[in-house]
Scaffold this active site. Sequence first.
Site, PDB file in Angstrom:
ATOM      1  N   ARG A 162       0.823  -1.220   0.000  1.00 56.25           N
ATOM      2  CA  ARG A 162       0.000   0.000   0.000  1.00 56.25           C
ATOM      3  C   ARG A 162       0.857   1.271   0.000  1.00 56.25           C
ATOM      4  O   ARG A 162       0.362   2.379  -0.218  1.00 56.25           O
ATOM      5  CB  ARG A 162      -0.964  -0.012   1.198  1.00 56.25           C
ATOM      6  CG  ARG A 162      -0.325   0.362   2.521  1.00 56.25           C
ATOM      7  CD  ARG A 162      -1.170  -0.060   3.701  1.00 56.25           C
ATOM      8  NE  ARG A 162      -2.304   0.809   3.962  1.00 56.25           N
ATOM      9  CZ  ARG A 162      -2.278   1.867   4.772  1.00 56.25           C
ATOM     10  NH1 ARG A 162      -1.167   2.221   5.376  1.00 56.25           N
ATOM     11  NH2 ARG A 162      -3.376   2.572   4.982  1.00 56.25           N
ATOM     12  N   ASN A 206       6.914  13.457   5.262  1.00 54.71           N
ATOM     13  CA  ASN A 206       6.659  12.075   5.668  1.00 54.71           C
ATOM     14  C   ASN A 206       6.673  11.155   4.437  1.00 54.71           C
ATOM     15  O   ASN A 206       7.263  10.076   4.437  1.00 54.71           O
ATOM     16  CB  ASN A 206       5.294  12.066   6.356  1.00 54.71           C
ATOM     17  CG  ASN A 206       4.831  10.716   6.861  1.00 54.71           C
ATOM     18  OD1 ASN A 206       4.140  10.643   7.857  1.00 54.71           O
ATOM     19  ND2 ASN A 206       5.158   9.629   6.202  1.00 54.71           N
ATOM     20  N   ARG A 215       3.599  17.336   7.752  1.00 53.24           N
ATOM     21  CA  ARG A 215       4.511  16.750   8.745  1.00 53.24           C
ATOM     22  C   ARG A 215       5.742  16.164   8.054  1.00 53.24           C
ATOM     23  O   ARG A 215       5.734  15.906   6.858  1.00 53.24           O
ATOM     24  CB  ARG A 215       3.808  15.655   9.542  1.00 53.24           C
ATOM     25  CG  ARG A 215       3.314  14.470   8.709  1.00 53.24           C
ATOM     26  CD  ARG A 215       2.565  13.482   9.581  1.00 53.24           C
ATOM     27  NE  ARG A 215       2.252  12.242   8.902  1.00 53.24           N
ATOM     28  CZ  ARG A 215       1.038  11.910   8.441  1.00 53.24           C
ATOM     29  NH1 ARG A 215       0.034  12.751   8.569  1.00 53.24           N
ATOM     30  NH2 ARG A 215       0.841  10.741   7.860  1.00 53.24           N
ATOM     31  N   GLN A 217       9.204  13.319   9.070  1.00 56.89           N
ATOM     32  CA  GLN A 217       9.417  12.008   9.685  1.00 56.89           C
ATOM     33  C   GLN A 217      10.810  12.056  10.303  1.00 56.89           C
ATOM     34  O   GLN A 217      11.534  13.027  10.092  1.00 56.89           O
ATOM     35  CB  GLN A 217       9.317  10.898   8.624  1.00 56.89           C
ATOM     36  CG  GLN A 217       8.092  10.027   8.782  1.00 56.89           C
ATOM     37  CD  GLN A 217       8.118   8.762   7.929  1.00 56.89           C
ATOM     38  OE1 GLN A 217       8.918   8.612   7.021  1.00 56.89           O
ATOM     39  NE2 GLN A 217       7.214   7.844   8.212  1.00 56.89           N
ATOM     40  N   ARG A 282      -6.187  12.702   9.651  1.00 59.22           N
ATOM     41  CA  ARG A 282      -5.216  12.499   8.568  1.00 59.22           C
ATOM     42  C   ARG A 282      -5.984  12.002   7.338  1.00 59.22           C
ATOM     43  O   ARG A 282      -6.687  10.994   7.437  1.00 59.22           O
ATOM     44  CB  ARG A 282      -4.178  11.441   8.974  1.00 59.22           C
ATOM     45  CG  ARG A 282      -3.264  11.850  10.133  1.00 59.22           C
ATOM     46  CD  ARG A 282      -2.542  10.634  10.709  1.00 59.22           C
ATOM     47  NE  ARG A 282      -3.486   9.668  11.245  1.00 59.22           N
ATOM     48  CZ  ARG A 282      -3.320   8.344  11.250  1.00 59.22           C
ATOM     49  NH1 ARG A 282      -2.231   7.802  10.742  1.00 59.22           N
ATOM     50  NH2 ARG A 282      -4.240   7.548  11.756  1.00 59.22           N
ATOM     51  N   GLU A 284      -5.329  10.220   4.830  1.00 52.33           N
ATOM     52  CA  GLU A 284      -5.121   8.816   4.452  1.00 52.33           C
ATOM     53  C   GLU A 284      -5.748   7.845   5.450  1.00 52.33           C
ATOM     54  O   GLU A 284      -5.811   6.635   5.190  1.00 52.33           O
ATOM     55  CB  GLU A 284      -3.626   8.528   4.269  1.00 52.33           C
ATOM     56  CG  GLU A 284      -2.800   8.377   5.538  1.00 52.33           C
ATOM     57  CD  GLU A 284      -2.425   9.667   6.244  1.00 52.33           C
ATOM     58  OE1 GLU A 284      -1.594   9.608   7.169  1.00 52.33           O
ATOM     59  OE2 GLU A 284      -2.956  10.748   5.879  1.00 52.33           O
ATOM     60  N   ASP A 318       3.837   4.938  14.518  1.00 50.73           N
ATOM     61  CA  ASP A 318       2.385   5.094  14.577  1.00 50.73           C
ATOM     62  C   ASP A 318       1.737   3.715  14.532  1.00 50.73           C
ATOM     63  O   ASP A 318       1.765   3.112  13.476  1.00 50.73           O
ATOM     64  CB  ASP A 318       1.860   6.022  13.479  1.00 50.73           C
ATOM     65  CG  ASP A 318       2.501   5.777  12.105  1.00 50.73           C
ATOM     66  OD1 ASP A 318       3.592   5.189  12.033  1.00 50.73           O
ATOM     67  OD2 ASP A 318       1.912   6.203  11.101  1.00 50.73           O
ATOM     68  N   GLU A 520       7.134  -6.093   6.396  1.00 49.93           N
ATOM     69  CA  GLU A 520       7.365  -4.769   6.981  1.00 49.93           C
ATOM     70  C   GLU A 520       7.858  -4.870   8.422  1.00 49.93           C
ATOM     71  O   GLU A 520       8.639  -4.054   8.887  1.00 49.93           O
ATOM     72  CB  GLU A 520       6.026  -4.018   6.919  1.00 49.93           C
ATOM     73  CG  GLU A 520       6.033  -2.642   7.493  1.00 49.93           C
ATOM     74  CD  GLU A 520       4.637  -2.091   7.725  1.00 49.93           C
ATOM     75  OE1 GLU A 520       4.510  -0.869   7.784  1.00 49.93           O
ATOM     76  OE2 GLU A 520       3.676  -2.893   7.861  1.00 49.93           O
ATOM     77  N   GLU A 535      -3.425  -0.218  12.297  1.00 50.92           N
ATOM     78  CA  GLU A 535      -4.659   0.148  11.605  1.00 50.92           C
ATOM     79  C   GLU A 535      -4.726  -0.341  10.164  1.00 50.92           C
ATOM     80  O   GLU A 535      -5.631   0.015   9.426  1.00 50.92           O
ATOM     81  CB  GLU A 535      -4.875   1.669  11.687  1.00 50.92           C
ATOM     82  CG  GLU A 535      -3.776   2.489  11.056  1.00 50.92           C
ATOM     83  CD  GLU A 535      -4.003   4.002  11.202  1.00 50.92           C
ATOM     84  OE1 GLU A 535      -4.673   4.444  12.149  1.00 50.92           O
ATOM     85  OE2 GLU A 535      -3.493   4.734  10.340  1.00 50.92           O
TER      86      GLU A 535
END
Length: 566
Positions: A162, A206, A215, A217, A282, A284, A318, A520, A535
């Site tokens: 994604r 980010n 923002r 990162q 946010r 997204e 996050d 990941e 999430e």
Amino acid sequence: MALSKSLTRCKDIDPVVPTTPLLTFLERVQETALSTFGERHLDPKLYVDLSLKFSLSTTEKAFHGLPRSENGTVSIKDLEGFLAMYFQGAGEDVLYFDPPDFLPEPDGFLDKVKNPEVRAWALEVHSLWKNLSRRVSDEVRKQPELHTLLPLPAPVIVPGSRFREVYYWDSYWVIRGLLASKMYDTAKAIVTNLISLVNVYGYALNGSRAYYTNRSQPPLLSAMVYEIYNRTGEMELVKKALPELLKEHQFWDSEVHKVTIQDAQGRNHTLSRYYAMWNKPRPESSTIDKKSASKFLNVSEKQQFYRELASAAESGWDFSTRWMRNSSEFTTLATTSVLPVDLNVFILKMELDIAFLAKETGEESIAESFLEASQARKRAINSVFWSEKMGQWLDYWLTTGTTCQESQTWNARNQNQNVFASNFFPLWIDLFNSDATLVETIMRSLRSSGLICAAGIATSLTNSGQQWDFPNGWAPLQHIIVEGLAKSGSQEARSLAEDIAVRWIRTNYVGYKKTGAMHEKYNVEKCGEFGGGGEYVPQTGFGWSNGVVLAFLEEFGWPQDQRIDC
């Protein structure tokens, strides 16, 4: 821990970066998709990654003309028809790119890997760079108003799944892997893209989407430039990067991020925190954020919660109990009230890198002032974060927040006593890992911390269901701690570093053999199991996991007779 309920605010300390009309519209499409398709299997990011086939006004008109039931919902058939007619698929504006510096087996690739099975797998991981290589479509440059993707000057490596665009801190570990793969031009292209974002926005975003402009990162651009220069000796990139690195430093040293703490001796120390320029859901994750915020009745509390969410996203962690006042209640997220150990380590690294790179280019006065800044930050890290009792550096909770006051007075009770992998990050910096006594203390603390598990270092000791908590382990956290130990010059520390690296390599290998993919994140309790929580569903690809495995194999190798299975 004595904490005030909410941070006091200065008049000018609530910045919000404006959104775009396209994003506002796509969030409405995302809301409609939720009510039509339901929560299960819905990835809200998909809808803000779509690009338009026609103008926004034409698309909006068609959207408003969709037949709706009495309660306002659109049927599955009608919504699917609308999406197919008016939108390009998510990711269609990012095109496959064949990297010219990729070789199936580069000269001198992982010379220390003697085991043929491990070598064959390492070459497969190396070949994944081709799968993850992209370039932004020319259409994005020609008609930016139809896309949330931002135009970039050079090809990119994406994390995978994604994550169809460039991500800031991911890129550091991607570059470490590319350097092991001898793909120097691809590594330089990534830095060129990030420099271009700093040039336009004043900071590295980010990610390269319109919804990430509010923002940054974890700031690792200087570390990327340093690593590439270290390998290639190429001065041109350093000269191009230096003005943008100064700009980025200014961003992290700005009023909104800076906090002054006065120690027991009355000395002032300045440190930085995460603080997103955003107080709405946010885009997204808009539908998810609204649901989380529904517990708040008052608008200003919701806005503050949205800022905390975006600031946690800026941290890269996050989400995690690290940012929560109450580890069992997600809405107690208070990221802007935390002075984080890792952010200040990354800024210290930036200051040291800028001093070094400026010296290399003959900018003596810049080098001198950044050396001074780095010494001040090192003192601040030790004064505010260090816990003699725990033998770790601990995040510091702010009591009220901020630049409205001259400074806050340091209080030991405000140190977060919970154990996180980030508590060991200062070891990554030579200023700390060159102190033999300190390294011994840190090793003892790490060994007894409970973080080292069968398959690597856990992110925290709290199993909260959030992805930046136990039992998940993440490639960047392994790499920073392992590299810090390995660079220390202590044989015992190097041995511990290698032990952790071997556990991590094994879990990546077994996971790859089982699933055919790099993941990941991994479950450090079970060798070969990928991680979960958070999430969105676990992702594969995967940029930083590939990079860290290759970097570890380059550093430690793999003996002929050492087994690779769990």
